[in-house]
Write a protein that holds these residues in place. Sequence first.
Motif, mmCIF file in Angstrom:
data_model
loop_
_atom_site.group_PDB
_atom_site.id
_atom_site.type_symbol
_atom_site.label_atom_id
_atom_site.label_comp_id
_atom_site.label_asym_id
_atom_site.label_seq_id
_atom_site.Cartn_x
_atom_site.Cartn_y
_atom_site.Cartn_z
ATOM 1 N N CYS A 441 0.810 -1.239 -0.069
ATOM 2 C CA CYS A 441 0.038 -0.113 -0.125
ATOM 3 C C CYS A 441 0.981 1.175 -0.090
ATOM 4 O O CYS A 441 2.070 1.293 0.088
ATOM 5 C CB CYS A 441 -1.016 -0.220 1.222
ATOM 6 S SG CYS A 441 -0.160 0.295 2.945
ATOM 7 N N SER A 442 0.142 2.234 -0.203
ATOM 8 C CA SER A 442 0.783 3.567 -0.048
ATOM 9 C C SER A 442 1.464 4.283 1.229
ATOM 10 O O SER A 442 2.070 5.140 1.361
ATOM 11 C CB SER A 442 -0.062 4.771 -0.783
ATOM 12 O OG SER A 442 -1.088 4.979 -0.074
ATOM 13 N N ASP A 467 -6.535 -2.885 0.280
ATOM 14 C CA ASP A 467 -5.597 -2.034 0.203
ATOM 15 C C ASP A 467 -5.650 -1.076 -1.083
ATOM 16 O O ASP A 467 -6.415 -1.147 -1.851
ATOM 17 C CB ASP A 467 -4.090 -2.452 0.433
ATOM 18 C CG ASP A 467 -3.847 -3.507 -0.802
ATOM 19 O OD1 ASP A 467 -3.421 -2.856 -1.862
ATOM 20 O OD2 ASP A 467 -3.853 -4.743 -0.498
ATOM 21 N N ASP A 468 -4.723 0.102 -1.097
ATOM 22 C CA ASP A 468 -4.661 0.790 -2.239
ATOM 23 C C ASP A 468 -3.583 0.940 -3.020
ATOM 24 O O ASP A 468 -3.231 1.726 -3.833
ATOM 25 C CB ASP A 468 -4.858 2.343 -1.442
ATOM 26 C CG ASP A 468 -3.651 2.935 -0.942
ATOM 27 O OD1 ASP A 468 -2.880 1.955 -0.568
ATOM 28 O OD2 ASP A 468 -3.643 4.020 -0.646
ATOM 29 N N GLY A 469 -2.896 -0.309 -3.203
ATOM 30 C CA GLY A 469 -1.783 -0.755 -3.874
ATOM 31 C C GLY A 469 -2.099 -0.996 -5.439
ATOM 32 O O GLY A 469 -3.161 -0.689 -5.720
ATOM 33 N N GLU A 516 -9.416 -3.169 -6.119
ATOM 34 C CA GLU A 516 -10.116 -2.037 -6.008
ATOM 35 C C GLU A 516 -9.605 -0.769 -5.688
ATOM 36 O O GLU A 516 -9.898 -0.068 -4.731
ATOM 37 C CB GLU A 516 -11.341 -2.335 -5.031
ATOM 38 C CG GLU A 516 -12.270 -3.745 -5.412
ATOM 39 C CD GLU A 516 -13.318 -3.908 -4.210
ATOM 40 O OE1 GLU A 516 -13.462 -2.892 -3.250
ATOM 41 O OE2 GLU A 516 -14.059 -4.841 -4.474
ATOM 42 N N PRO A 517 -8.653 -0.133 -6.288
ATOM 43 C CA PRO A 517 -7.761 -0.793 -7.243
ATOM 44 C C PRO A 517 -6.725 -1.658 -6.625
ATOM 45 O O PRO A 517 -6.158 -2.571 -7.500
ATOM 46 C CB PRO A 517 -7.081 0.301 -8.014
ATOM 47 C CG PRO A 517 -7.173 1.438 -6.884
ATOM 48 C CD PRO A 517 -8.013 1.169 -5.982
ATOM 49 N N GLY A 518 -6.654 -1.848 -5.270
ATOM 50 C CA GLY A 518 -5.579 -2.749 -4.495
ATOM 51 C C GLY A 518 -6.398 -4.065 -4.413
ATOM 52 O O GLY A 518 -7.518 -4.251 -4.520
ATOM 53 N N ALA A 519 -5.627 -4.830 -3.786
ATOM 54 C CA ALA A 519 -6.185 -6.197 -3.491
ATOM 55 C C ALA A 519 -7.230 -6.415 -2.545
ATOM 56 O O ALA A 519 -7.293 -5.391 -1.698
ATOM 57 C CB ALA A 519 -4.913 -6.937 -3.280
#
Length: 541
Positions: A441-442, A467-469, A516-519
């Motif tokens: 993630c970020s 997450d947002d990764g 979403e867009p991360g996993a």
Amino acid sequence: MSGPRTEYPYTAGRPVSVWTSLHYFNIYRLVVASVFLLAVAFYPRTSGLGSQSLTLFVWISLAYWLVAIFFYGALKRLRIAFNRLLTLQVAVDILAITLMMYASGGEKSGLAVMLLVVLAAAGLVGQGRLALFYAASATVAVLFEQTWRFLNFGADLADFVQAGILCIGFFATAVSARLLARRVIANEALARQRGIDLANQLSVSERVIRDMQDGMMVVAPDEAVRQWNPQAEMLLGVRAPARPDLASFSVALASLYRDYRKGAREQQLASLRVAGSGTLLRVRFVHAGESGDVLIYLEDMGRIQQQAQQIKLAALGRLTANIAHEIRNPLSAISHAAELLREEKRTEGQARLSRIINDNAQRLERLVRDVLELGRRDRMAQEPIRLDGFLESFLDELAMREETDRSVFAQRADADATLFFDRTHLNQVLWNLLSNALRYCSRMPGAVRIEVRESIPSGRVELHVIDDGAGVDEEACGNIFEPFFTTHSKGTGLGLYIARELCEANDASLEWVGNEPGAHFRIVGRSQQWREDRNEGNGQD
């Protein structure tokens, strides 16, 4: 389809088949009495009946006919024990035939033969009971009639010899009927027991077929499906009509069946890809016998491969667990030696080599720890866990251990949401999932979201980790739960595999939902209320 059956509400503790036999005996009596009446009505002089006293013969025949009608019509209504009723009827038969024989000139009239028929029928209907008593009664009646004729009409003494021979025939008939009745009773009991055994066997077979994991179908030579289990419908993805043929289940399966019939083999294997679902099935055709029917077994190849994979992984797990135990002690010595080397004042090159040794030793230590954790998946103590408080303390510990800001994790859970799970297992599962999320993630506030969604009617509890990764690569999405698969240079490849295994051990599931867009991963488990309701249901059963 069977014909109409005569039912008797009062059976006096005897089988219905016995009362049915008595019913036919009454029909025979009514037919004989009717023949006697018709004979004297249309041929009073030429029939030979009533040659000595036609008036007496007519009155006895009429009375016998009326009694026969009474017995036939009142059989369902007479609440009399079977043996008493049969004895009453046989007594009436003996008395009526003896009187008609007297009115027709004695045993020379041939009516005495009718007594043999009565005794044989009574012995079979009564299943051998009282047969000798009926023979003795008939003997007394015939001898009394012969004695009366001798005293009143001066009959020849030689007639007593004929009467004696006839009486011997009475007893021979009674004994034969008794022996035959005993065999009939034994055969009837055997047939009844075999019928019960066959019914039980059919019931067990139907239950086994219905509960089979594989699909099963019985197909006639004309492709009519005689029998199938629910698993066959599920594997083929169809809902069978009332009278289905094989093509209504699957056109491709019907084609394979025709090929099998042409080959005329005892059994044959084939593969079938189900249209729509894409499920690969292994089809086995087996000849069912002289009827020409064929048994078709449908096996899910995916399930077979999964079972083989589970066996393989179980063996691999036992092997790696043994290896892990063996290498843990020398690995600890290597790690300790590397720490001692770092404390000494060495050149830069030697320090770098010490760090390499220490880093790889720690990686091996993590791998050993993961393998040993996998071996403890079946040792669990499930309990209701309130997720709101559990997640709060768990995220605080994770942020401290990973040396990251607590605001990276955003938590949303109902205060009453409860998951039935082993606490240690849940801690390990979330540690694996959130460590991966934190890695990709970020690390901005709210970069990793943990959401709890509870469905009270169904008892489902869903725990989402998002997450947002960059998310999971499309090429890797099918392998992320495979053991030792990793895309990180320092990963062991066991984190997600262990997490899924621990979830399955707790009657839960772990799945990758998407990007979403991360996993986006989801744990689906059961609530405490669902477990209590299921336990109450099992107790009531």
